[in-house]
Structures are given as C-alpha cells and as structure tokens.
Design a protein around this motif. Structure first.
Motif, PDB file in Angstrom:
ATOM      1  N   THR A  22      -8.064  -2.482   3.662  1.00 23.54           N
ATOM      2  CA  THR A  22      -7.311  -1.320   3.163  1.00 23.54           C
ATOM      3  C   THR A  22      -6.710  -1.639   1.781  1.00 23.54           C
ATOM      4  O   THR A  22      -6.762  -2.781   1.326  1.00 23.54           O
ATOM      5  CB  THR A  22      -6.209  -0.929   4.178  1.00 23.54           C
ATOM      6  OG1 THR A  22      -5.317  -2.039   4.342  1.00 23.54           O
ATOM      7  CG2 THR A  22      -6.793  -0.524   5.518  1.00 23.54           C
ATOM      8  N   PRO A  23      -6.125  -0.655   1.105  1.00 24.50           N
ATOM      9  CA  PRO A  23      -5.665  -0.888  -0.266  1.00 24.50           C
ATOM     10  C   PRO A  23      -4.602  -1.981  -0.355  1.00 24.50           C
ATOM     11  O   PRO A  23      -3.727  -2.079   0.495  1.00 24.50           O
ATOM     12  CB  PRO A  23      -5.054   0.453  -0.676  1.00 24.50           C
ATOM     13  CG  PRO A  23      -5.565   1.443   0.272  1.00 24.50           C
ATOM     14  CD  PRO A  23      -5.871   0.728   1.541  1.00 24.50           C
ATOM     15  N   SER A  48      -4.890   1.323  -4.572  1.00 24.14           N
ATOM     16  CA  SER A  48      -4.793   2.706  -5.038  1.00 24.14           C
ATOM     17  C   SER A  48      -4.740   2.779  -6.572  1.00 24.14           C
ATOM     18  O   SER A  48      -4.102   1.961  -7.225  1.00 24.14           O
ATOM     19  CB  SER A  48      -3.555   3.375  -4.457  1.00 24.14           C
ATOM     20  OG  SER A  48      -3.644   3.353  -3.054  1.00 24.14           O
ATOM     21  N   ASN A  70       7.090  -4.722   1.211  1.00 27.04           N
ATOM     22  CA  ASN A  70       6.222  -4.488   0.055  1.00 27.04           C
ATOM     23  C   ASN A  70       6.722  -3.321  -0.788  1.00 27.04           C
ATOM     24  O   ASN A  70       6.867  -2.208  -0.286  1.00 27.04           O
ATOM     25  CB  ASN A  70       4.805  -4.172   0.572  1.00 27.04           C
ATOM     26  CG  ASN A  70       3.900  -3.603  -0.490  1.00 27.04           C
ATOM     27  OD1 ASN A  70       3.943  -4.021  -1.642  1.00 27.04           O
ATOM     28  ND2 ASN A  70       3.081  -2.642  -0.102  1.00 27.04           N
ATOM     29  N   THR A  72       5.146  -3.038  -3.981  1.00 26.83           N
ATOM     30  CA  THR A  72       4.185  -2.996  -5.091  1.00 26.83           C
ATOM     31  C   THR A  72       3.782  -1.540  -5.311  1.00 26.83           C
ATOM     32  O   THR A  72       3.930  -0.696  -4.431  1.00 26.83           O
ATOM     33  CB  THR A  72       2.921  -3.832  -4.783  1.00 26.83           C
ATOM     34  OG1 THR A  72       2.286  -3.310  -3.612  1.00 26.83           O
ATOM     35  CG2 THR A  72       3.262  -5.302  -4.564  1.00 26.83           C
ATOM     36  N   TYR A 134       3.846   7.608  -0.607  1.00 31.62           N
ATOM     37  CA  TYR A 134       4.725   6.714  -1.373  1.00 31.62           C
ATOM     38  C   TYR A 134       5.648   7.521  -2.279  1.00 31.62           C
ATOM     39  O   TYR A 134       6.534   6.979  -2.894  1.00 31.62           O
ATOM     40  CB  TYR A 134       3.909   5.765  -2.262  1.00 31.62           C
ATOM     41  CG  TYR A 134       3.212   4.636  -1.534  1.00 31.62           C
ATOM     42  CD1 TYR A 134       3.136   4.604  -0.154  1.00 31.62           C
ATOM     43  CD2 TYR A 134       2.627   3.598  -2.242  1.00 31.62           C
ATOM     44  CE1 TYR A 134       2.491   3.579   0.504  1.00 31.62           C
ATOM     45  CE2 TYR A 134       1.975   2.557  -1.594  1.00 31.62           C
ATOM     46  CZ  TYR A 134       1.912   2.562  -0.220  1.00 31.62           C
ATOM     47  OH  TYR A 134       1.270   1.541   0.419  1.00 31.62           O
ATOM     48  N   CYS A 212       5.069  -4.238   6.239  1.00 27.93           N
ATOM     49  CA  CYS A 212       3.656  -4.364   6.605  1.00 27.93           C
ATOM     50  C   CYS A 212       3.476  -5.622   7.447  1.00 27.93           C
ATOM     51  O   CYS A 212       4.357  -6.470   7.512  1.00 27.93           O
ATOM     52  CB  CYS A 212       2.789  -4.489   5.349  1.00 27.93           C
ATOM     53  SG  CYS A 212       3.062  -3.173   4.165  1.00 27.93           S
ATOM     54  N   GLY A 213       2.311  -5.744   8.070  1.00 23.79           N
ATOM     55  CA  GLY A 213       2.006  -6.960   8.825  1.00 23.79           C
ATOM     56  C   GLY A 213       2.436  -6.873  10.282  1.00 23.79           C
ATOM     57  O   GLY A 213       2.656  -5.786  10.825  1.00 23.79           O
ATOM     58  N   GLY A 240      -0.701  -4.608  10.906  1.00 25.22           N
ATOM     59  CA  GLY A 240      -0.479  -5.829  11.672  1.00 25.22           C
ATOM     60  C   GLY A 240      -1.658  -6.307  12.480  1.00 25.22           C
ATOM     61  O   GLY A 240      -1.479  -6.840  13.571  1.00 25.22           O
ATOM     62  N   GLN A 261      -4.980  -5.711   5.873  1.00 24.27           N
ATOM     63  CA  GLN A 261      -4.540  -6.089   4.535  1.00 24.27           C
ATOM     64  C   GLN A 261      -3.629  -7.316   4.626  1.00 24.27           C
ATOM     65  O   GLN A 261      -3.983  -8.384   4.139  1.00 24.27           O
ATOM     66  CB  GLN A 261      -3.845  -4.933   3.799  1.00 24.27           C
ATOM     67  CG  GLN A 261      -3.341  -5.273   2.405  1.00 24.27           C
ATOM     68  CD  GLN A 261      -4.414  -5.700   1.381  1.00 24.27           C
ATOM     69  OE1 GLN A 261      -4.217  -6.590   0.564  1.00 24.27           O
ATOM     70  NE2 GLN A 261      -5.577  -5.078   1.426  1.00 24.27           N
ATOM     71  N   SER A 262      -2.466  -7.224   5.302  1.00 24.92           N
ATOM     72  CA  SER A 262      -1.516  -8.349   5.288  1.00 24.92           C
ATOM     73  C   SER A 262      -2.133  -9.642   5.815  1.00 24.92           C
ATOM     74  O   SER A 262      -1.919 -10.713   5.245  1.00 24.92           O
ATOM     75  CB  SER A 262      -0.274  -8.012   6.124  1.00 24.92           C
ATOM     76  OG  SER A 262       0.430  -6.964   5.521  1.00 24.92           O
TER      77      SER A 262
END
Ligand SMILES: Cc1cc2nc3c(=O)[nH]c(=O)nc-3n(C[C@H](O)[C@H](O)[C@H](O)COP(=O)(O)O)c2cc1C
Length: 330
Positions: A22-23, A48, A70, A72, A134, A212-213, A240, A261-262
């Motif tokens: 994922t992004p 993204s 996160n 970012t 976001y 996240c995660g 996660g 991702q994470s």
C-alpha cells in the motif's frame, strides 16, 4: 506449498496473490515498486501523488504502542515526475500498479483530484486509489470527489477509508458515489504528548498523525467484517499485517486482497515473500486449495450461528479470578 492457489481477482485485476503493497515509503518510486514485484507482491499502490509533491513535517514519524505514528505527507515527486520518470520504470515490474492520488488542501480539491486522476490514468495505472481521508473535508465533499474522479476514465476507483465505528455507513456512501472498492483501513488518527514540554511528539500542524502497524490490526478486522457484511464492494484489508495469519484473518473477515506497509518498512521487502509463504503453508495445512475459498468465511460462519451454539457462563458473569487468569495467560 505449490498446491495452494493464491491468485485472486480484484476489480477485474488478476493478482498472482492477494498481497498489495500500500502507499508509503516502500512504494515511493519506480525502483521500490520493482523491488516489491521481485519479492512477490501481487500489486502495488504508489506513495500518494500530490500535484507539486509533498513535504513531510519534522519530525513526521515515531514508534508508538507497538506501531508507527505517521504524519508523512505525499510523495516528494510531483505528478509530472511520476509520469516522466517513476511510472515508466515501475511498469517494468509486470504487476498491476494502482495509482494513488492526494490533494493537501480541500479548497479547489475536486478540480485538482480530477486533473490528477486523468494524468495518472493516462500514465498507465491499472486502477485509481483516492485519498480523501487525510484532508479536513466533509463526507459530502469526499463523495463529490469520488464521483468526479470516476468520470475521468474507465478505471476502477478504490477509496481510502480510516477507521470508523460506522464504517458501513461511510463505505456505503462512497459506494453510492461511485467507488468500486475500498482500502480498509488506513491508520486511525492518534496523538502522543511529551509530558516534559506538553508538546505533541510529531511536528504536523496540529500535532496529530495516523497510527499504523500492529495496534491497528484488530480495528481493521472489525472494519472489514462490518463493511463486507453490509456493502457489496471488494475490499483491501489493511492495517498491521505482519504474518500470514494476520493476512488470512482479514480475508476471512471479507477482504479480497490484503495491504502491507508498516511490516515492510520495518522488515524489508523480504517480508512480502515471508507473509505470502506463511499464507500458503497455513492453507495447505487446512487442506484449502484456493485462497478465494476463505474470503468472507467468518461472515458465513457467524451468520449460521444460532442461540443453541452459544455457551453461557453458569453464574451469568465470568468471575474476576477467571478473568485475571485469562488476561495474564492470553
Ligand atoms: C510512513 C507511512 C507513509 C504512508 N503514506 C501513505 C500515503 O502516501 N498514502 C496513503 O494512502 N497511505 C499512506 N500510508 C498508509 C499505509 O499505506 C497503510 O494504509 C496504513 O499504514 C495501514 O497499514 P500498515 O499497518 O500495514 O502500515 C502510509 C503509512 C506509513 C506508515
């Protein structure tokens, strides 16, 4: 492990396995997308893209509660950089690339999302991923964006959803607005304060970020399960996923594909292969021939559960000592 068929179809895309990177930083450019394909991803969603490129606040990351806080923003490369440099390279990966787009400011967002969607579709994306969660905007504004993006091309559109207790309502509205699929979920909003100063530990304008995660996984399972039951729309279960078991859990809850991702940030691209192989191994042990067969398994099982299948505690409530025993030895 050769006996298990891991291929799935997601919105008409044929994936060799359900794992979608994922992004994020692990899909931040063409080179990382090539790596993701080499290590076995079924598809990728690029970090993204914002029209002129994103700028991360400082600090933008922290480990928190076993996961990642996160803040970012989007890819530092502009949409034009992606079109000229990153997409042509990424396309050599030979797996579907889902083009993720993002607009930082809600003002004039519809026009900007629509322009980005057209450009990313023309650059050869196999599907679009629209990130409205976001930005500080209403659900009506998000729906108008999805409806407008949908008109720019024939590509299926995947909407990015945050954790929401009423995810069926939010997902249902997005579906009605034209979304073909949803990523469920991106990390819930979260915050950590440094008590020696009273200041948030990360430097986003309001000090908040996405968690996240690992800690997100049970929330993701909940959201996938609730949304898959209520709305007929393919889902990417995300949040996660660190093991084959985590991935299969999201699929049993109703996801057709699984986002990572994470775990790949912390464990490297090899994590994709490891999770894929664990999925195969578990399914083989269970005698399952195709991963498609387990999608929504839990929904079907719980639907068939009757009053006589439920066992109750003899005294009505569980005792405190039993409770402690369970919680100390999970
Ligand atoms: C450092 C970082 C950067 C991310 N950047 C993006 C992004 O650009 N766009 C987006 O839609 N999601 C972004 N995400 C969210 C992830 O793609 C994913 O949906 C979320 O983190 C939950 O999955 P995970 O627990 O496997 O990380 C980012 C996550 C992290 C940790």
């Amino acid at each position: 492990m050769k006996g298990v068929d891991l291929s799935v179809e997601f919105c008409g895309l044929k994936l060799r396995n359900p794992l979608i990177l994922t992004p994020g930083p692990m899909t931040q450019d063409g080179e990382s997308i090539l790596q993701a394909a080499k290590y076995g991803a079924g598809a990728v969603i690029n970090r993204s893209i914002e029209k002129k490129g994103g700028k991360d606040p400082m600090p933008c990351l922290s480990s928190l509660g076993g996961g990642i806080l996160n803040a970012t923003t989007a890819s530092a490369s502009s949409v034009d950089d992606w079109i000229e440099r990153e997409f042509p390279k990424a396309k050599k990966a030979g797996i579907p690339i889902i083009g993720s787009i993002f607009v930082l400011k809600a003002k004039s967002a519809i026009a900007e999302y629509t322009e980005l969607a057209g450009k990313v579709a023309d650059a050869g994306a196999a599907m679009l991923h629209v990130v409205t969660n976001y930005v500080d905007m209403s659900l009506d504004e998000a729906r108008a964006i999805i409806a407008s993006v949908k008109k720019t091309s024939d590509l299926p559109v995947c909407v990015n959803l945050n954790y929401a207790y009423d995810i069926e309502r939010v997902g249902g509205l997005m579906r009605k607005a034209g979304a073909d699929a949803a990523l469920v979920v991106d990390g819930p909003w979260a915050m950590k304060i440094d008590v020696s100063t009273g200041m948030p530990i990360i430097g986003s304008p309001d000090g908040t970020g996405h968690l996240c995660g690992r800690p997100v996984h049970p929330l993701s399972v909940y959201c996938v399960y609730k949304l898959a039951k209520a709305v007929d729309m393919p889902l990417i279960g995300s949040g996660g996923v660190y093991s084959g078991e985590d991935a299969l859990e999201l699929m049993m809850a109703g996801a057709t594909a699984v986002g990572l991702q994470s775990s790949v940030i912390t464990g490297g691209f090899e994590k994709i292969r490891e999770i894929r192989d664990e999925m195969s191994q578990i399914l083989e042990e269970q005698g399952v021939k195709s991963v498609k067969d387990i999608v929504g398994k839990t929904i079907r099982l719980v639907k068939g559960r009757t009053e006589k299948d439920i066992k109750y505690h003899e005294k009505g409530n569980i005792s405190l000592s039993e409770m402690r025993k369970i919680l100390r030895n999970p």
